[in-house]
Design an enzyme around this catalytic site. Structure first.
Site, PDB file in Angstrom:
ATOM      1  N   LYS A   1       8.980 -10.948  -0.765  1.00  0.00           N
ATOM      2  CA  LYS A   1       8.544 -11.594   0.477  1.00  0.00           C
ATOM      3  C   LYS A   1       7.036 -11.822   0.444  1.00  0.00           C
ATOM      4  CE  LYS A   1       7.272 -10.064   4.524  1.00  0.00           C
ATOM      5  NZ  LYS A   1       6.205 -11.066   4.818  1.00  0.00           N
TER       6      LYS A   1
ATOM      7  N   CYS B   1      -8.885  -5.258  -1.719  1.00  0.00           N
ATOM      8  CA  CYS B   1      -8.608  -3.855  -1.401  1.00  0.00           C
ATOM      9  C   CYS B   1      -9.590  -2.925  -2.092  1.00  0.00           C
ATOM     10  CB  CYS B   1      -7.181  -3.499  -1.761  1.00  0.00           C
ATOM     11  SG  CYS B   1      -6.754  -3.975  -3.418  1.00  0.00           S
TER      12      CYS B   1
ATOM     13  N   GLU C   1     -11.916   0.400   6.977  1.00  0.00           N
ATOM     14  CA  GLU C   1     -11.859  -0.781   6.124  1.00  0.00           C
ATOM     15  C   GLU C   1     -12.019  -2.032   6.987  1.00  0.00           C
ATOM     16  OE1 GLU C   1      -7.983  -1.942   4.328  1.00  0.00           O
ATOM     17  OE2 GLU C   1      -9.118  -2.159   2.470  1.00  0.00           O
TER      18      GLU C   1
HETATM   19  P1  NAI Z   1      -0.052  -5.905   6.476  1.00  0.00           P
HETATM   20  O1  NAI Z   1      -0.130  -4.706   5.619  1.00  0.00           O
HETATM   21  O2  NAI Z   1       0.575  -5.742   7.804  1.00  0.00           O
HETATM   22  O3  NAI Z   1       0.749  -7.064   5.682  1.00  0.00           O
HETATM   23  C1  NAI Z   1       0.985  -7.082   4.307  1.00  0.00           C
HETATM   24  C2  NAI Z   1       2.423  -7.481   4.011  1.00  0.00           C
HETATM   25  O4  NAI Z   1       3.307  -6.563   4.633  1.00  0.00           O
HETATM   26  C3  NAI Z   1       2.827  -8.861   4.551  1.00  0.00           C
HETATM   27  O5  NAI Z   1       3.736  -9.471   3.641  1.00  0.00           O
HETATM   28  C4  NAI Z   1       3.536  -8.520   5.841  1.00  0.00           C
HETATM   29  O6  NAI Z   1       4.467  -9.511   6.222  1.00  0.00           O
HETATM   30  C5  NAI Z   1       4.233  -7.243   5.464  1.00  0.00           C
HETATM   31  N1  NAI Z   1       4.579  -6.404   6.616  1.00  0.00           N
HETATM   32  C6  NAI Z   1       3.887  -6.257   7.785  1.00  0.00           C
HETATM   33  N2  NAI Z   1       4.509  -5.393   8.601  1.00  0.00           N
HETATM   34  C7  NAI Z   1       5.622  -4.975   7.959  1.00  0.00           C
HETATM   35  C8  NAI Z   1       6.677  -4.078   8.286  1.00  0.00           C
HETATM   36  N3  NAI Z   1       6.710  -3.428   9.451  1.00  0.00           N
HETATM   37  N4  NAI Z   1       7.650  -3.880   7.373  1.00  0.00           N
HETATM   38  C9  NAI Z   1       7.624  -4.506   6.195  1.00  0.00           C
HETATM   39  N5  NAI Z   1       6.662  -5.369   5.834  1.00  0.00           N
HETATM   40  C10 NAI Z   1       5.666  -5.604   6.695  1.00  0.00           C
HETATM   41  O7  NAI Z   1      -1.532  -6.465   6.596  1.00  0.00           O
HETATM   42  P2  NAI Z   1      -2.167  -7.605   7.560  1.00  0.00           P
HETATM   43  O8  NAI Z   1      -1.756  -7.372   8.972  1.00  0.00           O
HETATM   44  O9  NAI Z   1      -1.898  -8.929   6.982  1.00  0.00           O
HETATM   45  O10 NAI Z   1      -3.736  -7.302   7.409  1.00  0.00           O
HETATM   46  C11 NAI Z   1      -4.358  -6.274   8.158  1.00  0.00           C
HETATM   47  C12 NAI Z   1      -5.292  -5.458   7.294  1.00  0.00           C
HETATM   48  O11 NAI Z   1      -4.597  -4.895   6.204  1.00  0.00           O
HETATM   49  C13 NAI Z   1      -6.436  -6.202   6.644  1.00  0.00           C
HETATM   50  O12 NAI Z   1      -7.491  -6.383   7.500  1.00  0.00           O
HETATM   51  C14 NAI Z   1      -6.775  -5.285   5.507  1.00  0.00           C
HETATM   52  O13 NAI Z   1      -7.583  -4.234   5.945  1.00  0.00           O
HETATM   53  C15 NAI Z   1      -5.435  -4.739   5.079  1.00  0.00           C
HETATM   54  N6  NAI Z   1      -4.886  -5.472   3.914  1.00  0.00           N
HETATM   55  C16 NAI Z   1      -5.036  -4.920   2.685  1.00  0.00           C
HETATM   56  C17 NAI Z   1      -4.617  -5.597   1.570  1.00  0.00           C
HETATM   57  C18 NAI Z   1      -4.783  -5.020   0.209  1.00  0.00           C
HETATM   58  O14 NAI Z   1      -4.950  -5.749  -0.735  1.00  0.00           O
HETATM   59  N7  NAI Z   1      -4.673  -3.713   0.054  1.00  0.00           N
HETATM   60  C19 NAI Z   1      -4.026  -6.933   1.658  1.00  0.00           C
HETATM   61  C20 NAI Z   1      -3.845  -7.401   3.016  1.00  0.00           C
HETATM   62  C21 NAI Z   1      -4.296  -6.683   4.083  1.00  0.00           C
END
Ligand code: NAI
Ligand code: MG
Length: 502
Positions: free
Chosen positions: A191, A300, A403
């Site tokens: 996904k 990240c 972060e």
């Molecule tokens: P997120 O962690 O919520 O989203 C990442 C992925 O997880 C997306 O594909 C999303 O659809 C999925 N997802 C979200 N909620 C879920 C759930 N309950 N169950 C299963 N899958 C789920 O991150 P978001 O909201 O896009 O970004 C927020 C913050 O997260 C950013 O500001 C950053 O700090 C962090 N982040 C870190 C990343 C990294 O590379 N470690 C990448 C993206 C965001």
């Protein structure tokens, strides 16, 4: 098929056919209830396209396809060499379509085109080829336990793998997860992030063209709480791999407990970059800038906490400020002159501006930036933020601890090596870290003592797909990339053979 793809012309003039469906069983389908999500161009806030968004029922269909493919002789019994060749063919197709893939990535995500092409897409090509080469080099062992027993191990795929990827490197994160999973013979339900749904669909067509049997790779767009949660909780999925926020990672861990899924998590960070007074200051300034300001700071492993030895603090701040103001040219990500494009979404843009406000309220010293960039393009639209530097930051401040995930960095100082280490490790995260010093014994001493999955000595964020990537503490579980990346996608079966006949 016309309602499952559209003809688009990107801002750089490139025309291409954008798939809009769910990719299940090597075919394009609509979502079960017809729901869609809309992708926004962060440079001018216009709508690019709407694509189908998976429901839990669609996840079910994709899992069934992946399970069938997992047990089908066309995949299960294929020679590992042929499996690897398929991956190398996919890598070649990515190279052939590099400009289109890079165009979509820049349009949808806002990252600078030169980075999309020379960074992200080149990385996809490299990772798929690298793991394609591993496919026929994954072996078990024979274990000598004496003549009465013959014992050996077999490395087997885990099964159907759910892979949930983020928006900061849409194609790159897809490749990091596809590569080792396919090399080990798994099947996949992936996904993409709802913020960047487009490039992955273009990649799906190349997967089919490379010759992967139906159901081996299924690609869905969809909302995290709906499609993502359906993957994490699905009883037919054996493993879930996730990259994203620490909060969501914890939720996924809980959901994955439902059938004790194997998990790999790669989550957040607040990675320190240590500068000692004997460092090559020019290099430290150069890498400190790259380490936080690349990819709009949406990395990240971004080294977002710069810790500088007190005696060189003032000179570092001055040189760093100059570097940021000269190098971080903010503008249209398709323009060759731009170093920094817009933040990926309005939500991320507001998040960064929120932390800027917090930094000011907490009494940190603003060195550079500190506001939205409203003149980045002639339209005055788009989610542009000025690269922001705060100094005089105390470990108790929110901007030091949390972060931000944007072009936003904090600078604090230390007196001694012991204090530097204490400050570096005073965080719930443990992803990247960097140290600048000419003292090689100190460099290695710190590399050993620092609580992080990765240490860069005299550089920052120069990751490499041949080297393991991942975190400790609340930055994740497991490793991606390198040979270590295979461990998350294979299981060891032990076989005991009674040689005595008794
Ligand atoms: P997120 O962690 O919520 O989203 C990442 C992925 O997880 C997306 O594909 C999303 O659809 C999925 N997802 C979200 N909620 C879920 C759930 N309950 N169950 C299963 N899958 C789920 O991150 P978001 O909201 O896009 O970004 C927020 C913050 O997260 C950013 O500001 C950053 O700090 C962090 N982040 C870190 C990343 C990294 O590379 N470690 C990448 C993206 C965001
Ligand atoms: Mg977008």
């Amino acid at each position: 098929m016309s309602d499952l793809s559209i003809e688009l012309t990107a801002p750089n003039g490139r025309k291409y056919t954008q798939p809009t469906g769910l990719f299940i069983n090597n075919e394009w389908v609509k979502s079960s209830n017809g729901q869609k999500l809309t992708s926004i161009n962060p440079t001018d806030e216009s709508e690019i396209a709407s694509v189908y968004a998976a429901t839990a029922e669609d996840v079910d269909t994709a899992v069934a396809a992946a399970r069938k493919a997992f047990n089908d002789p066309s995949w299960r019994d294929i020679s590992p060499t042929d499996r690897g060749n398929m991956m190398i063919r996919l890598s070649d197709l990515v190279a052939k379509h590099a400009e289109t893939l890079a165009t979509i990535e820049t349009w949808d995500n806002g990252k600078v085109y030169a980075d999309s092409l020379g960074g992200d897409v080149a990385e996809v090509q490299g990772v798929l080829k690298y793991y394609g080469g591993y496919a026929d080099k994954i072996h078990g062992q024979t274990i000598d336990v004496g003549p009465s027993k013959f014992a050996y191990t077999i490395k087997e795929p885990v099964g159907v793998c759910g892979q949930i990827i983020p928006w900061n490197y849409p194609l790159g994160m897809a490749a990091w997860k596809l590569g080792p999973a396919l090399a080990c013979g798994n099947t996949i339900v992936m996904k993409a992030a709802e913020q960047t749904p487009l490039s992955i669909l273009y990649l799906a067509n190349l997967i089919k063209e490379a010759g992967f049997p139906p159901g081996v790779v299924n690609i869905l767009n969809g909302h995290g709480r709906e499609a993502g949660a359906a993957i994490a909780t699905h009883l037919g999925i054996d493993k879930v791999a996730f990259t994203g926020s620490t909060g969501t990672g914890k939720e996924i861990m809980k959901m994955a407990a439902v059938n004790m899924k194997n998990i790999t998590l790669e989550t957040g960070g607040k990675s320190p970059l240590l500068i000692f007074d004997d460092a090559d200051m020019k290099q430290a300034v150069k890498w400190a800038h790259i380490g936080i300001m690349s990819n709009q700071g949406q990395i990240c492993t971004a080294t977002s906490r710069i810790l500088v030895q007190e005696s060189v603090l003032e000179s570092f701040i001055e040189a760093f400020k100059k570097q940021v103001q000269e190098m971080s040219v903010v503008g249209d990500p398709f323009a060759e002159t731009s170093f920094q494009g817009p933040q990926v979404t309005k939500a991320q843009y507001e998040r960064v501006l929120g932390y800027i406000k917090t930094g000011k309220e907490e009494g940190a010293t603003l060195i550079s930036g500190g506001e939205a960039h409203t003149k980045a393009t002639p339209s005055s639209k788009g989610f542009f933020v000025m690269p922001t530097v705060f100094a005089g930051v105390k470990p108790s401040m929110k901007i030091y601890r949390e972060e931000v995930f944007g072009p936003f960095v904090v600078i604090a100082s230390f007196k001694t090596e012991a204090e530097a280490l204490e400050m570096a490790n005073d965080t719930t995260y443990g992803l990247g870290s960097a140290v600048f010093t000419k003292d090689i014994t100190r460099a290695h001493r710190i590399a050993k003592r620092i609580e992080a999955g990765m240490v860069w000595i005299n550089s920052s964020n120069d990751s490499d797909y041949r080297i393991p990537f991942g975190g400790v503490k609340q930055s994740g579980i497991g490793r991606e990339l390198g040979e270590a990346g295979l461990a998350g996608y294979s299981q060891i079966k032990a076989v005991h053979v009674n040689m005595t006949g008794e």
